[in-house]
Design an enzyme around this catalytic site. Structure first.
Site, PDB file in Angstrom:
ATOM      1  N   SER A 149     -30.020 -42.185 -19.026  1.00 29.71           N
ATOM      2  CA  SER A 149     -28.585 -41.942 -19.125  1.00 29.71           C
ATOM      3  C   SER A 149     -27.827 -43.114 -19.731  1.00 29.71           C
ATOM      4  O   SER A 149     -28.263 -44.264 -19.677  1.00 29.71           O
ATOM      5  CB  SER A 149     -28.024 -41.666 -17.718  1.00 29.71           C
ATOM      6  N   HIS A 153     -24.300 -51.241 -14.831  1.00 31.15           N
ATOM      7  CA  HIS A 153     -24.549 -51.710 -13.475  1.00 31.15           C
ATOM      8  C   HIS A 153     -23.370 -52.558 -13.011  1.00 31.15           C
ATOM      9  O   HIS A 153     -22.914 -53.440 -13.745  1.00 31.15           O
ATOM     10  CB  HIS A 153     -25.836 -52.519 -13.418  1.00 31.15           C
ATOM     11  N   LYS A 176     -26.651 -56.017 -10.598  1.00 28.85           N
ATOM     12  CA  LYS A 176     -27.953 -55.708 -11.182  1.00 28.85           C
ATOM     13  C   LYS A 176     -28.029 -56.120 -12.651  1.00 28.85           C
ATOM     14  O   LYS A 176     -28.267 -55.281 -13.525  1.00 28.85           O
ATOM     15  CB  LYS A 176     -28.257 -54.217 -11.032  1.00 28.85           C
ATOM     16  N   GLU A 178     -30.005 -57.362 -15.828  1.00 24.77           N
ATOM     17  CA  GLU A 178     -31.407 -57.070 -16.082  1.00 24.77           C
ATOM     18  C   GLU A 178     -31.836 -57.517 -17.474  1.00 24.77           C
ATOM     19  O   GLU A 178     -30.997 -57.796 -18.344  1.00 24.77           O
ATOM     20  CB  GLU A 178     -31.691 -55.583 -15.892  1.00 24.77           C
ATOM     21  N   LYS A 341     -27.939 -35.756 -13.817  1.00 25.30           N
ATOM     22  CA  LYS A 341     -27.726 -36.334 -12.495  1.00 25.30           C
ATOM     23  C   LYS A 341     -26.244 -36.641 -12.279  1.00 25.30           C
ATOM     24  O   LYS A 341     -25.406 -36.398 -13.140  1.00 25.30           O
ATOM     25  CB  LYS A 341     -28.594 -37.577 -12.336  1.00 25.30           C
TER      26      LYS A 341
END
Length: 462
Positions: A149, A153, A176, A178, A341
């Site tokens: 998607s 974050h 988060k 990354e 989702k």
């Protein structure tokens, strides 16, 4: 980066014997010897965007880690190494113990999180002082067949608020940031295009103008010189928010219209890489606003060994390929497109930095023979990449913080000093290495070892 419904993780069934040690009563108390490295049994996530069967690096690692056969018709998306509850790693303390389910632990089997909580000296003094009795990073391998998607974050403040408001969706109160390091050719969308490219998009993609309105588009197209960064940021925010907030009916009409137009134009000209990508996304996510929104993002293609880091509140979407991923120990994702989702468009549009321009590509800095280091601007983690030729060896010196090692390919031996010990290592093996352990790796005579190490950013130790 993560896009998931958080099903119960599958846990491998490989057993190992963990050596005993004397744990200190207090962090920082002198020890006769540091805790020994622990072999981990890791979780795998079978999200539907994962690669299938043996084509998936994740599947091959899980096979080596667990001893389980690969199910050819099953997607293998993520291999998790760490302490997060959504995909915990396990330490097996006796060769007789076995685990059928993560929630039904046999005697002698503990999660890595529990083991660290009982043995915080394994983290080192500075790590415990800064983050408490838990591993501050989460280490993963991803195998991506279908785009994840459009997401971002949250930073720490927003993460705490979202977790308090909707703990079932936003799993923890941590940020988060990354980093992804390509194992194969890896493609992603990351960050917004610059102003000049945005002008070209608004002129060349009429479907976007239809969704956001001519007046909004003309503010960018007709401007000769935007009055500073804040004006550009405000305009981009307005355009992106209107696009992502468009009605389902409008999107349902305009995504097929975009596809039909590009199909026709492909017969008379060569489509751009971004246009070809949009057609691919349309096949995966019909009538999704993210298909059109892809035009606003930088299209990044990484070769093996190249990496990019993604800070809090930066939009991105992984498209395809296999990668190593490391992040702060969190599972928070705010989604807004290219997914079936839960999406939270208002939160995502309000949280983004709207920074523009192509992201920095990291290629690793050699720190000694066969090893390069990727150092993002985040305290929680750094990653070492080791390509060790057959019969060669390399020493990872003892450091004041914890590490996780994973063998991505090849086999050989791991030697641990003080006292001396030697273990065979194969593809899929993962180890938690407590602070102050020196590790020597020796590749077999037949093939090189491809290994990654995640640890706390070295700058934390001064």
């Amino acid at each position: 980066m993560a896009d998931r419904n958080l099903p119960r993780p599958r846990i491998g069934l490989r057993l190992c014997l963990c050596l005993s040690f004397r744990a200190p009563d207090q962090v920082g108390e002198a020890m006769e010897a540091p805790p020994r490295p622990l072999r981990l049994r890791c979780s795998v996530q079978n999200y539907d965007w994962g690669r299938f069967g043996e084509e998936s690096t994740v599947a091959r690692l899980f096979e080596g880690n667990s001893g389980s056969e690969i199910e050819l018709g099953r997607p293998y998306a993520e291999f998790w190494m760490g302490t997060h509850e959504s995909g915990p790693s396990f330490v097996v303390a006796s060769p007789e113990a076995a685990v059928a389910e993560a929630e039904c632990l046999a005697p002698g089997v503990v999660t890595l999180k529990k083991w660290i909580g009982e043995n915080p000296g394994a983290l080192g003094v500075k790590v415990v002082q800064k983050w408490g009795k838990n591993l501050p990073f989460l280490f993963k391998v991803l195998s991506v067949a279908k785009a994840l998607s459009i997401q971002a974050h949250p930073d720490k403040e927003l993460a705490r608020m979202l977790h308090k408001m909707r703990p079932s969706v936003y799993k923890d109160p941590n940020h988060k940031p990354e980093m992804a390091i390509a194992l194969t050719e890896f493609r992603a969308l990351c960050g917004f295009v610059n102003i000049e490219e945005l002008k070209d998009v608004l002129v060349g993609v009429p479907e976007i103008t239809e969704l956001i309105g001519n007046e909004e588009a003309s503010k960018i197209i007709g401007s000769k010189d935007l009055d500073g960064y804040l004006d550009a940021k405000a305009l981009l925010r307005s355009i992106f928010t209107k696009l992502m907030s468009a009605s389902k009916e409008a999107v349902l009409e305009l995504v097929p219209k975009l596809k039909d137009r590009l199909d026709v134009e492909s017969k008379i000209r060569t489509l751009t890489e971004k246009e070809q990508l949009v057609l691919l996304l349309e096949k995966q996510y019909q009538a999704d606003v993210g298909v059109i929104a892809a035009f606003l993002f930088n299209y990044v293609k990484l070769s093996p060994g190249e990496a990019l880091y993604i800070g809090s509140n930066e939009p991105h979407a992984y498209i395809s390929g296999d990668c190593i991923e490391c992040m702060a120990a969190s599972d928070n994702v705010v989604r807004a497109g290219l997914t079936a989702k839960y999406i939270d468009v208002p939160t995502l549009c309000s949280m983004l930095t709207y920074k523009q321009g192509f992201p920095e590509i990291l290629r690793g800095v050699p720190i000694y023979s066969y090893v390069s280091r990727y150092t993002p601007p985040f305290d929680e983690f750094e990653v070492d990449r080791c390509l060790l030729p057959p019969k060669e060896s390399v020493v990872f010196s003892a450091i004041p913080g914890p590490s996780i090692f994973v063998i991505v390919a090849g086999e050989g031996t791991m030697q641990i000093s003080s006292p001396a010990e030697e273990r065979k290592v194969i593809q899929g093996d993962a180890f938690f290495v407590p602070a102050q352990n020196e590790i020597r790796l020796i590749a077999s005579a037949d093939a090189p070892i491809h290994l990654y190490r995640a640890g706390v950013n070295n700058r934390v130790f001064g």
